[in-house]
Design a protein around this motif. Structure first.
Motif, PDB file in Angstrom:
ATOM      1  N   ASN A  85       0.863  -1.175   0.000  1.00  0.00           N
ATOM      2  CA  ASN A  85       0.000   0.000   0.000  1.00  0.00           C
ATOM      3  C   ASN A  85       0.900   1.226   0.000  1.00  0.00           C
ATOM      4  O   ASN A  85       1.498   1.576   0.998  1.00  0.00           O
ATOM      5  CB  ASN A  85      -0.924   0.002   1.214  1.00  0.00           C
ATOM      6  N   HIS A  86       0.976   1.874  -1.146  1.00  0.00           N
ATOM      7  CA  HIS A  86       1.862   3.016  -1.326  1.00  0.00           C
ATOM      8  C   HIS A  86       1.088   4.313  -1.102  1.00  0.00           C
ATOM      9  O   HIS A  86      -0.062   4.429  -1.530  1.00  0.00           O
ATOM     10  CB  HIS A  86       2.446   2.976  -2.746  1.00  0.00           C
ATOM     11  N   ILE A 146       1.244   7.152  -2.501  1.00  0.00           N
ATOM     12  CA  ILE A 146       0.875   7.856  -3.731  1.00  0.00           C
ATOM     13  C   ILE A 146       0.154   6.938  -4.705  1.00  0.00           C
ATOM     14  O   ILE A 146      -0.875   7.297  -5.278  1.00  0.00           O
ATOM     15  CB  ILE A 146       2.126   8.463  -4.399  1.00  0.00           C
ATOM     16  N   PHE A 147       0.671   5.701  -4.875  1.00  0.00           N
ATOM     17  CA  PHE A 147       0.100   4.777  -5.848  1.00  0.00           C
ATOM     18  C   PHE A 147      -1.083   3.992  -5.315  1.00  0.00           C
ATOM     19  O   PHE A 147      -1.767   3.315  -6.062  1.00  0.00           O
ATOM     20  CB  PHE A 147       1.175   3.803  -6.351  1.00  0.00           C
ATOM     21  N   GLY A 148      -1.325   4.047  -4.018  1.00  0.00           N
ATOM     22  CA  GLY A 148      -2.435   3.303  -3.417  1.00  0.00           C
ATOM     23  C   GLY A 148      -2.102   1.828  -3.256  1.00  0.00           C
ATOM     24  O   GLY A 148      -0.940   1.449  -3.118  1.00  0.00           O
ATOM     25  N   ASN A 149      -3.131   0.990  -3.286  1.00  0.00           N
ATOM     26  CA  ASN A 149      -2.927  -0.448  -3.150  1.00  0.00           C
ATOM     27  C   ASN A 149      -2.271  -1.009  -4.404  1.00  0.00           C
ATOM     28  O   ASN A 149      -2.701  -0.717  -5.516  1.00  0.00           O
ATOM     29  CB  ASN A 149      -4.259  -1.170  -2.905  1.00  0.00           C
ATOM     30  N   ILE A 150      -1.255  -1.788  -4.187  1.00  0.00           N
ATOM     31  CA  ILE A 150      -0.556  -2.407  -5.305  1.00  0.00           C
ATOM     32  C   ILE A 150      -1.393  -3.590  -5.787  1.00  0.00           C
ATOM     33  O   ILE A 150      -1.791  -4.452  -5.007  1.00  0.00           O
ATOM     34  CB  ILE A 150       0.844  -2.888  -4.872  1.00  0.00           C
ATOM     35  N   GLU A 188       7.841  -9.640 -12.803  1.00  0.00           N
ATOM     36  CA  GLU A 188       8.647  -8.668 -12.060  1.00  0.00           C
ATOM     37  C   GLU A 188      10.108  -9.060 -12.211  1.00  0.00           C
ATOM     38  O   GLU A 188      10.432 -10.190 -12.569  1.00  0.00           O
ATOM     39  CB  GLU A 188       8.239  -8.601 -10.592  1.00  0.00           C
TER      40      GLU A 188
END
Length: 113
Positions: free
Chosen positions: A7-8, A10-14, A35
């Motif tokens: 959970n970032h 800025i980016f929210g939930n990954i 990845e």
């Protein structure tokens, strides 16, 4: 143990992707398909990917963008693959780099005749 950011701020939930399994030095781990191998190893707290060929000093991820060669590992039998540029796939077999049996200097001296 995993050290993934899920959970970032800025980016929210990954978004979770397809999980795959791979081995690193005969230990099984999970990662996400596609990845980088380096990211998957870092997520499991693995920082040392190889040992310097002559000195035995630990080496790991340095630039993480493919410019250096510090993250070289053997992937499915192919030596010298850069972990930061290698997409993870299911069943991948990865081996860390180890020191050479003799130093490069000694090898050259014995083979320059």
């Amino acid at each position: 143990m995993t050290e993934r950011i899920l959970n970032h701020p800025i980016f929210g939930n990954i978004i979770q992707r397809e999980k795959v399994t791979f081995t690193f030095d005969d230990h099984e781990f999970e990662g996400y398909k596609g990845e980088s191998l380096a990211a998957a190893l870092l997520a499991h707290g693995i920082r040392t990917l190889r040992l310097h060929e002559e000195t035995g000093q630990p080496r790991g991820i340095y630039c993480n963008i493919g410019h250096c060669f510090e993250c070289r590992v053997t992937v499915n039998g192919l030596e010298g693959e850069r972990a930061c540029l290698t997409p993870l796939s299911d069943g991948m077999v990865v081996k860390s780099g180890q020191t050479l049996p003799t130093t490069v200097r000694d090898w050259r001296k014995n083979h320059e005749q």
